[in-house]
Design a protein around this motif. Structure first.
Motif, short mmCIF file in Angstrom:
data_model
loop_
_atom_site.label_atom_id
_atom_site.label_comp_id
_atom_site.label_asym_id
_atom_site.label_seq_id
_atom_site.Cartn_x
_atom_site.Cartn_y
_atom_site.Cartn_z
N ARG A 29 12.16 -16.72 -32.58
CA ARG A 29 11.23 -17.64 -32.07
C ARG A 29 10.22 -18.05 -33.12
NH1 ARG A 29 7.54 -16.18 -27.27
NH2 ARG A 29 5.95 -15.96 -29.14
N ASN A 30 9.58 -17.22 -33.73
CA ASN A 30 8.61 -17.25 -34.88
C ASN A 30 9.08 -18.13 -36.04
OD1 ASN A 30 6.46 -16.31 -33.16
ND2 ASN A 30 6.53 -14.44 -34.26
N LEU A 31 10.41 -17.80 -36.33
CA LEU A 31 11.09 -18.36 -37.38
C LEU A 31 11.39 -20.13 -36.94
CD1 LEU A 31 13.64 -15.88 -38.45
CD2 LEU A 31 11.67 -16.66 -39.78
N LYS A 32 11.97 -20.08 -35.87
CA LYS A 32 12.26 -21.56 -35.16
C LYS A 32 10.71 -22.39 -35.33
CE LYS A 32 13.92 -23.82 -31.47
NZ LYS A 32 14.34 -23.59 -29.71
N ASP A 33 9.54 -21.81 -34.91
CA ASP A 33 8.38 -22.48 -35.04
C ASP A 33 8.11 -22.81 -36.60
OD1 ASP A 33 7.99 -21.97 -32.41
OD2 ASP A 33 6.63 -20.23 -32.37
N GLU A 34 8.52 -22.09 -37.42
CA GLU A 34 8.30 -22.39 -38.76
C GLU A 34 9.31 -23.25 -39.50
OE1 GLU A 34 5.95 -21.63 -40.86
OE2 GLU A 34 4.90 -20.29 -39.45
N GLY A 35 10.33 -23.67 -38.58
CA GLY A 35 11.14 -24.77 -38.65
C GLY A 35 12.38 -24.22 -39.32
N VAL A 36 12.80 -22.97 -39.41
CA VAL A 36 13.84 -22.30 -39.86
C VAL A 36 14.70 -21.81 -38.69
CG1 VAL A 36 14.52 -20.40 -41.29
CG2 VAL A 36 12.46 -21.33 -41.84
N ILE A 37 16.16 -22.07 -38.53
CA ILE A 37 17.00 -21.69 -37.52
C ILE A 37 17.96 -20.72 -38.18
CG2 ILE A 37 18.42 -22.62 -35.66
CD1 ILE A 37 15.62 -23.71 -35.47
N ILE A 38 17.62 -19.55 -38.05
CA ILE A 38 18.50 -18.58 -38.71
C ILE A 38 18.16 -17.32 -37.69
CG2 ILE A 38 18.43 -19.12 -40.80
CD1 ILE A 38 16.35 -16.98 -41.48
#
Length: 146
Positions: A29-38
């Motif tokens: 979720r936090n990576l997604k918030d940073e714009g990274v979908i992994i």
């Protein structure tokens, strides 16, 4: 020495499931918030490549505590995303070295922000001594099972 824990099943369930799964979900979720979908699994592999590129698949498997098929799948998926590339090892033709692509290198700062936020959220309300005790307990558990 054996110790009889009254709630050993609860401890095992929490240790092997809840905490790890919660960390993985929050990291994603936090990576997604940073714009990274992994995935959190992909993040762990990239993390070790940000430290040192040109590692073998075997090294990455050992560092991330994964088996060879899992590492191959992760690398395949990261290759499709154009974050890593395999290069034949000139010294050992049976082995591949894994390198980051330009896109893979560019993810580092955003991913580390997401990971650091995850750690801060996970450790909220936990003092340093508690963290050290938990770390010592987990290291002891790992050493017992190694």
């Amino acid at each position: 020495m054996t110790t009889n824990f009254e709630h050993a099943e609860e401890f095992f369930s929490f240790l092997t499931g809840k905490a790890s799964a919660a960390l993985g979900r929050r990291l994603q979720r936090n990576l997604k918030d940073e714009g990274v979908i992994i995935t959190s699994e992909q993040w762990s592999l990239l993390y070790y490549l940000w430290i040192e590129e040109g590692r073998t698949q075997q090294e990455l498997a050992m560092l991330t505590f994964r088996d060879k098929p899992s590492i191959s799948r992760l690398i395949n998926n990261l290759e499709k995303l154009k974050f890593v590339m395999r290069v034949n090892d000139k010294e050992d033709k049976r082995s591949n070295l894994i390198f980051l692509t330009k896109q893979g290198r560019q993810l580092r700062d955003r991913c580390m922000r997401g990971a650091n936020r995850t750690i801060q959220e996970a450790l909220e309300g936990v003092n340093y001594e508690q963290m050290l005790r938990a770390k010592d307990t987990l290291e002891h558990l790992y050493a017992n099972l190694k």
